[in-house]
Design a protein around this motif. Structure first.
Motif, PDB file in Angstrom:
ATOM      1  N   ARG A 229       1.361  -1.391   0.248  1.00  9.96           N
ATOM      2  CA  ARG A 229       0.091   0.101   0.161  1.00  9.96           C
ATOM      3  C   ARG A 229       0.986   1.089   0.043  1.00  9.96           C
ATOM      4  O   ARG A 229       2.077   0.478   0.547  1.00  9.96           O
ATOM      5  CB  ARG A 229      -0.797   0.069   1.166  1.00  9.96           C
ATOM      6  N   ASP A 230      -0.196   2.102  -0.681  1.00 11.32           N
ATOM      7  CA  ASP A 230       0.780   3.706  -0.503  1.00 11.32           C
ATOM      8  C   ASP A 230       0.153   4.260  -0.009  1.00 11.32           C
ATOM      9  O   ASP A 230      -1.071   4.650   0.329  1.00 11.32           O
ATOM     10  CB  ASP A 230       0.788   4.043  -1.601  1.00 11.32           C
ATOM     11  N   CYS A 231       0.868   5.447   1.619  1.00 15.78           N
ATOM     12  CA  CYS A 231      -0.037   6.081   2.531  1.00 15.78           C
ATOM     13  C   CYS A 231       0.850   7.725   2.498  1.00 15.78           C
ATOM     14  O   CYS A 231       0.517   7.381   3.715  1.00 15.78           O
ATOM     15  CB  CYS A 231       0.163   5.122   3.729  1.00 15.78           C
ATOM     16  N   GLN A 234      -0.265  12.871   3.324  1.00 16.72           N
ATOM     17  CA  GLN A 234      -1.006  12.885   4.978  1.00 16.72           C
ATOM     18  C   GLN A 234      -0.837  14.014   5.717  1.00 16.72           C
ATOM     19  O   GLN A 234      -0.272  15.593   4.812  1.00 16.72           O
ATOM     20  CB  GLN A 234       0.571  11.737   5.797  1.00 16.72           C
ATOM     21  N   LYS A 239      -2.803   9.868   8.181  1.00 13.66           N
ATOM     22  CA  LYS A 239      -2.396   9.383   7.090  1.00 13.66           C
ATOM     23  C   LYS A 239      -4.339   9.891   6.175  1.00 13.66           C
ATOM     24  O   LYS A 239      -4.864   9.978   7.360  1.00 13.66           O
ATOM     25  CB  LYS A 239      -2.369   8.080   5.795  1.00 13.66           C
ATOM     26  N   GLU A 242      -4.919   6.686   1.239  1.00 12.97           N
ATOM     27  CA  GLU A 242      -3.935   5.087   0.716  1.00 12.97           C
ATOM     28  C   GLU A 242      -4.246   4.529   0.007  1.00 12.97           C
ATOM     29  O   GLU A 242      -5.857   4.421  -0.624  1.00 12.97           O
ATOM     30  CB  GLU A 242      -3.773   4.142   2.038  1.00 12.97           C
ATOM     31  N   GLU A 277       6.144  -1.286   8.130  1.00 16.11           N
ATOM     32  CA  GLU A 277       6.158  -0.047   7.635  1.00 16.11           C
ATOM     33  C   GLU A 277       7.711   0.525   6.280  1.00 16.11           C
ATOM     34  O   GLU A 277       8.317   0.551   8.072  1.00 16.11           O
ATOM     35  CB  GLU A 277       5.371   1.087   8.226  1.00 16.11           C
ATOM     36  N   GLN A 296      -5.093  -2.534  10.528  1.00 18.06           N
ATOM     37  CA  GLN A 296      -4.327  -1.038   9.948  1.00 18.06           C
ATOM     38  C   GLN A 296      -6.362  -0.723   9.472  1.00 18.06           C
ATOM     39  O   GLN A 296      -6.522  -0.905   9.210  1.00 18.06           O
ATOM     40  CB  GLN A 296      -3.481  -1.321   9.196  1.00 18.06           C
ATOM     41  N   GLU A 298      -6.100   1.637   6.827  1.00 18.35           N
ATOM     42  CA  GLU A 298      -6.256   0.928   5.195  1.00 18.35           C
ATOM     43  C   GLU A 298      -6.096  -0.184   5.043  1.00 18.35           C
ATOM     44  O   GLU A 298      -5.768  -0.248   3.580  1.00 18.35           O
ATOM     45  CB  GLU A 298      -4.961   2.120   4.845  1.00 18.35           C
ATOM     46  N   THR A 443       5.225  12.748   1.896  1.00 17.98           N
ATOM     47  CA  THR A 443       4.175  12.695   3.534  1.00 17.98           C
ATOM     48  C   THR A 443       4.338  13.754   3.971  1.00 17.98           C
ATOM     49  O   THR A 443       2.965  13.772   4.675  1.00 17.98           O
ATOM     50  CB  THR A 443       5.400  11.772   4.624  1.00 17.98           C
TER      51      THR A 443
END
Length: 592
Positions: A229-231, A234, A239, A242, A277, A296, A298, A443
């Motif tokens: 996953r890409d989170c 933010q 976050k 996602e 992570e 999580q 997400e 981020t």
């Protein structure tokens, strides 16, 4: 291991609802717990049984182990699911559940201690050869150690709560004069959200992506990576958006993520769902960040691209089940948009309040996981998330197209939400790129690159209604003594009131006075921009301050908000007692 028949959910809101529904799908009974202001919340209404925790804050409800174990015993639950946040990564809680003879739906207390503590997790990652950024080996004892680390590795550095998560207790220091204040703030946030304040420090990578792996592991030694996953989208290191699978990774980067994640979990004998992570630097360098020893927020996007129900897999693993499949191949692309009670036009200020209308979108590829319905009141005592919108398509481009449509349909009235930001970002060229063109998100993109032209919420905010007075009365049912709590008006014998759930407070909520929305009023009054609790007072009566000086630190929805001097002046009329909850528009002080 015995089959789980009744599961207690030691949580609230959206995730409690998610677990209750999975339990019902799996033929298991559910038990909810609730703080006073959650008495009529969706999770308390949907569960087969619900029990009061008798309190109004996290510290005296959802963080009290003895209360939750007591409810489990009284209800006859044979298992406990912690959800995420609160006690989900608390080894003492896991141990208490197991010692009570209940099934703990999560990793062992020993795994939580080795991985839930970010310092210990670094030791594990180092042992198995996972990539690491420079950081302290143990939690720092005081602010002087933070200064020492800064002198060794340079700025910026990240001060991180060892037992934190969800971005709380994480502060990025970019200048030496921020060290002391941000160290104190990280510690306070961590204690408020997780009950532990230890922090460590590591070198902060500028402009990194946040990439993670959703993992499952069973007691038979099998470890499966469900998806990446890409989170990276933010705000305040928490976050907002996602997606799965993580786009724009090279084959070697993905291989590094998979191998490191499996090695870390196998090293500690991990059992259950967890997330590893990582940060991926602008130069492509992969650096281990932490392990979240829980489900999580997400997790939904991983479910959507693989067809795996992660909560039901948690149940199955806790019952001794075998992960009899290999790493699944993702099908399609999925986004999750957190619908938080925050005003993106005012720097994402938390904004508790009533939900007058909640109209969720639907249609192809759309899923909504919500903890609220129309008529609910969002408290300032807990997390700001109301719901999650999950949108899936055959490709990233199609998922973005569906997201634009679904976000346009989504309607929440009564309080500001982050919906305007989501509607903007899904059309922003930095994020909404063609499938083969990498995005430029990292981020801190929202704070540094996003051109925020979203106007402040134009609605008329309301004060949260005061809780109705309640009384306890003793009744007998078939000869059994039962103590019942109810609104005072019912206990007092109001005609026709008995047996009905109260519709709300006895008096309509008051409107805020016009013209004051936080900041500096024309009179020179510095006002609170939201309902919040005063956690720090940085000035005294008669102090001379200049524009930008810290005056007060407020806390709402488990996030700290500093209030700075809007202009030069002398502090008078100070009215900000530490520990007191104040209303939006409350005059904190005057600047003469």
């Amino acid at each position: 291991m015995p089959r789980i028949s009744k599961v207690l959910i030691a949580n609230r809101g959206e995730i409690a609802v998610r677990i209750i529904r999975a339990a019902r799908d799996a033929g298991k009974a559910s038990v909810a717990v609730y703080a006073d202001q959650d008495r009529d919340a969706l999770h308390a209404r949907l569960a087969d049984e619900a029990y009061a925790l008798n309190g109004t804050t996290s510290a005296d409800t959802y963080l009290v182990i003895d209360k939750i174990i007591s409810v489990a015993r009284r209800s006859g639950a044979d298992a406990v699911h912690p959800g995420y946040g609160f006690l989900a990564e608390n080894a003492d809680f896991a141990r208490a559940v197991i010692d009570a003879g209940l099934t703990w739906i999560g990793p062992s207390p020993e795994s939580i201690e080795r991985l839930g503590d970010k310092v210990s997790a670094r030791h594990v990652a180092e042992k198995v050869g996972a990539p690491l950024a420079p950081g302290t080996i143990e939690p720092v004892q005081d602010v002087s150690e933070v200064f020492d680390f800064v002198d060794q590795v340079g700025l910026p550095v990240a001060i991180k709560a060892a037992f934190g998560g969800g971005g709380r207790g994480l502060k990025v220091v970019r200048s030496r004069d921020q060290v002391e204040e941000l160290f104190e703030s990280a510690t306070r946030e961590a204690i408020a959200a997780f009950g532990r304040g230890e922090c460590f420090v590591e070198k902060y990578l500028d402009k990194p992506r946040h990439v993670e792996t959703q993992c499952l592991a069973d007691e038979h030694g099998n470890v499966v990576i469900v998806s990446t996953r890409d989170c990276s989208l933010q705000r305040r290191h928490q976050k907002l958006v996602e997606e799965a699978p993580a786009p724009y990774l090279t084959a070697s980067q993905e291989e590094r993520l998979y191998e490191s994640s499996k090695a870390i979990l196998r090293e500690v004998g991990y059992v259950g769902a967890g997330t590893c992570e990582f940060l991926v630097g602008a130069d492509g360098t992969v650096s281990f960040l932490e392990v979240n020893t829980r489900l999580q927020v997400e997790h939904c996007v991983s479910e959507e691209v693989t067809g795996i129900d992660l909560v039901r897999e948690q149940f199955r693993i806790a019952e001794g089940g075998v992960l009899d499949y290999s790493d699944p191949v993702a099908r399609g692309h999925s986004f999750e948009f957190r619908i938080n009670g925050e005003d993106p036009g005012r720097n994402f200020f938390p904004a508790p309040g009533p939900v007058h209308a909640f109209h969720a979108p639907s249609g192809p590829g759309v899923r909504v996981d919500s903890g609220v319905v129309s008529g609910d009141v969002v408290s300032g005592s807990f997390d700001s998330m109301l719901a999650k919108l999950i949108v899936t398509g055959a490709t990233r481009a199609e998922a973005l197209e569906r997201s634009r449509r679904a976000l346009a349909e989504f309607e929440v009235t009564g309080l500001p939400t982050v919906l305007p930001f989501h509607r903007a970002v899904v059309s922003d060229p930095a994020f909404a790129t063609p499938d083969e063109t990498p995005f430029s998100i990292y981020t801190q993109w929202i704070e540094t690159d996003f051109v925020n032209e979203i106007p402040a919420w134009s609605g008329s905010p309301e004060e949260l209604p005061a809780p109705a007075a309640r009384e306890s009365v003793v009744v007998e049912v078939q000869g059994k003594r039962i103590e019942v709590t109810m609104p005072s008006i019912v206990a007092g014998g109001a005609a026709g009131a008995a047996g009905r759930r109260p519709a709300g407070p006895s008096a309509p909520p008051k409107r805020r006075s016009s013209g004051v929305r936080g900041g500096l009023a024309s009179s020179g009054s510095v006002t609170s921009p939201m309902q919040a609790t005063v956690v720090k007072l940085a000035v005294a009566e008669g102090d001379t301050v200049v524009k930008g000086d810290l005056l007060v630190v407020l806390e709402a929805m488990k996030m700290e908000q500093p209030v700075a001097a809007p202009r030069d002046g002398v502090v008078t009329g100070l009215n900000a007692p530490v520990g007191q909850t104040i209303s939006s528009g409350h005059v904190l002080l005057e600047l003469a």
